[in-house]
Design an enzyme around this catalytic site. Structure first.
Site, PDB file in Angstrom:
ATOM      1  N   HIS A 154       0.855  -1.184   0.000  1.00  0.00           N
ATOM      2  CA  HIS A 154       0.000   0.000   0.000  1.00  0.00           C
ATOM      3  C   HIS A 154       0.889   1.231   0.000  1.00  0.00           C
ATOM      4  O   HIS A 154       1.713   1.424   0.890  1.00  0.00           O
ATOM      5  CB  HIS A 154      -0.930   0.025   1.210  1.00  0.00           C
ATOM      6  N   CYS A 155       0.734   2.095  -0.993  1.00  0.00           N
ATOM      7  CA  CYS A 155       1.563   3.280  -1.148  1.00  0.00           C
ATOM      8  C   CYS A 155       0.772   4.511  -0.699  1.00  0.00           C
ATOM      9  O   CYS A 155      -0.247   4.853  -1.303  1.00  0.00           O
ATOM     10  CB  CYS A 155       2.008   3.439  -2.602  1.00  0.00           C
ATOM     11  N   VAL A 156       1.245   5.160   0.369  1.00  0.00           N
ATOM     12  CA  VAL A 156       0.535   6.336   0.877  1.00  0.00           C
ATOM     13  C   VAL A 156       0.703   7.527  -0.047  1.00  0.00           C
ATOM     14  O   VAL A 156      -0.114   8.458  -0.022  1.00  0.00           O
ATOM     15  CB  VAL A 156       1.030   6.690   2.293  1.00  0.00           C
ATOM     16  N   ASN A 159      -2.029   7.027  -2.301  1.00  0.00           N
ATOM     17  CA  ASN A 159      -3.253   6.718  -1.568  1.00  0.00           C
ATOM     18  C   ASN A 159      -4.007   5.551  -2.202  1.00  0.00           C
ATOM     19  O   ASN A 159      -5.227   5.591  -2.372  1.00  0.00           O
ATOM     20  CB  ASN A 159      -4.160   7.955  -1.498  1.00  0.00           C
ATOM     21  N   ASN A 160      -3.255   4.520  -2.557  1.00  0.00           N
ATOM     22  CA  ASN A 160      -3.863   3.363  -3.197  1.00  0.00           C
ATOM     23  C   ASN A 160      -2.951   2.163  -3.017  1.00  0.00           C
ATOM     24  O   ASN A 160      -1.745   2.312  -2.769  1.00  0.00           O
ATOM     25  CB  ASN A 160      -4.075   3.630  -4.694  1.00  0.00           C
TER      26      ASN A 160
END
Length: 363
Positions: A154-156, A159-160
């Site tokens: 999950h890549c902040v 945001n996905n």
């Protein structure tokens, strides 16, 4: 304080900020796990766009204009803007694309995409959160609160989740982001080095605090506080450059002093362009971090692995760390990568992923 010391403090501050962001990101993920719900953080997307905007604003206002006066190649100067446009397109695609959400409608089709290895991904297992059957290489993301097919991480910053259906966008986004930071770093460094080169400053000497002549070195070029205190005049000229001469005087020195100051003024170039120097420091650190991560992501892509699988593998770093006590099971099961199909086959799988097609049954 010497300019070089100040610049080193600035680089240390950048590294501390990166570490704090990583710690904050980890704490936010732990909070999401504790709450057991979806926790989205669009603030990181805003921070990403803000930093990118500030970097390009400084590049446009100073570096681009000065390099045009120095007759740098226009295509080279426009390259960062081309990379930015491509980067923003794939940034949007990475943010908005479905990473591969597993639903009741597609779980049967996704169960047939990858083979189960009976070690990391056992067959006939169900997600303890959403109750769906888990296809091989899938994982439930507690930040997004959904099961993702071929889950990577999950890549902040977007945001996905990064999964089977948007990994291709993420790779191009990361590649163009690294290239844009590196191109700005190279052009900024080329501008400063060009100013030093045209002045032939390395062939000159200067008087130190003890009154001794010293050869000009790199340290002298990046800090010149002692020279300012000795000269007592703010005077810098760019006679070797095309365009109007930049001149600021608070005194009227003699012709001999003027000639000396003109030669010495190039020692203040880094101090005369502090924002460009700080921009250079930021994009250099950013380029190194992004390049290191890009190499890791490309390695995973070339070997058809995900970050989740690399971390959970039996050869993970935590098992080989000498300070960590790890006892192997009675019957050790070695995880083998059964999904690799060769370099080109692995890339084809990422850029042409299998997407279930829903066909209505004819009555």
């Amino acid at each position: 304080m010497d300019f070089l010391v100040l610049f080193l403090f600035y680089l240390a501050f950048l590294l501390i900020c990166v570490i704090m962001i990583c710690i904050f990101t980890k704490s936010q993920r732990l909070t999401a796990v504790a709450l057991g719900g979806a926790q989205v953080h669009p603030a990181f997307v805003g921070l990403h766009l803000l930093l990118q905007g500030l970097v390009y604003a400084e590049y446009t206002c100073e570096v681009f204009g000065y390099c045009r006066e120095l007759e740098f190649s226009l295509p080279c100067l426009l390259l960062p803007y081309l990379l930015l446009s491509v980067n923003l397109v794939f940034f949007t695609l990475t943010c908005a694309a479905n990473p591969g959400t597993i639903t009741k409608a597609n779980e049967s089709l996704l169960l047939q995409v990858y083979k189960f290895d009976a070690v990391m991904f056992p067959k006939n297992s169900r997600c303890s959160t959403c109750g769906l059957r888990k296809p091989a290489r899938s994982k439930h993301c507690r930040v997004c609160d959904r099961c993702v097919h071929r889950f990577d991480h999950h890549c902040v910053w977007v945001n996905n989740c990064i999964g089977a259906w948007n990994t291709r966008y993420f790779l191009v986004y990361l590649l163009t982001l690294t290239a844009s930071a590196a191109s700005i770093a190279i052009l900024s460094a080329a501008f400063l080095l060009h100013l030093v080169a045209v002045s032939d400053l390395y062939q000159e000497t200067y008087l130190d605090d003890l009154g001794h002549f010293q050869a000009v070195d790199t340290v002298f070029l990046v800090q010149a506080d002692h020279v300012y205190s000795q000269v007592g005049v703010i005077y810098w000229v760019m006679l070797s450059l095309p365009g109007p001469t930049l001149l600021k005087e608070t005194d009227c020195p003699s012709p001999e002093a003027t000639n000396h100051l003109q030669r010495l003024s190039y020692g203040h170039l880094f101090l005369a362009f502090p924002r460009i120097v700080f921009l250079l420091g930021f994009v250099v650190v950013l380029s190194l971090l992004l390049a290191g991560y890009l190499c890791f992501v490309l390695y995973l892509a070339a070997t058809n692995q995900t970050t989740n699988e690399w971390y959970k593998g039996d050869w993970a770093w935590c098992q080989h760390w000498p300070l960590v006590t790890w006892s192997p099971p009675a019957e050790p099961q070695t995880h083998q990568n059964i999904h690799s199909h060769g370099f080109w086959g692995n890339l084809r799988e990422i850029f042409l992923p299998t997407i279930p097609s829903y066909k209505k049954k004819k009555k």
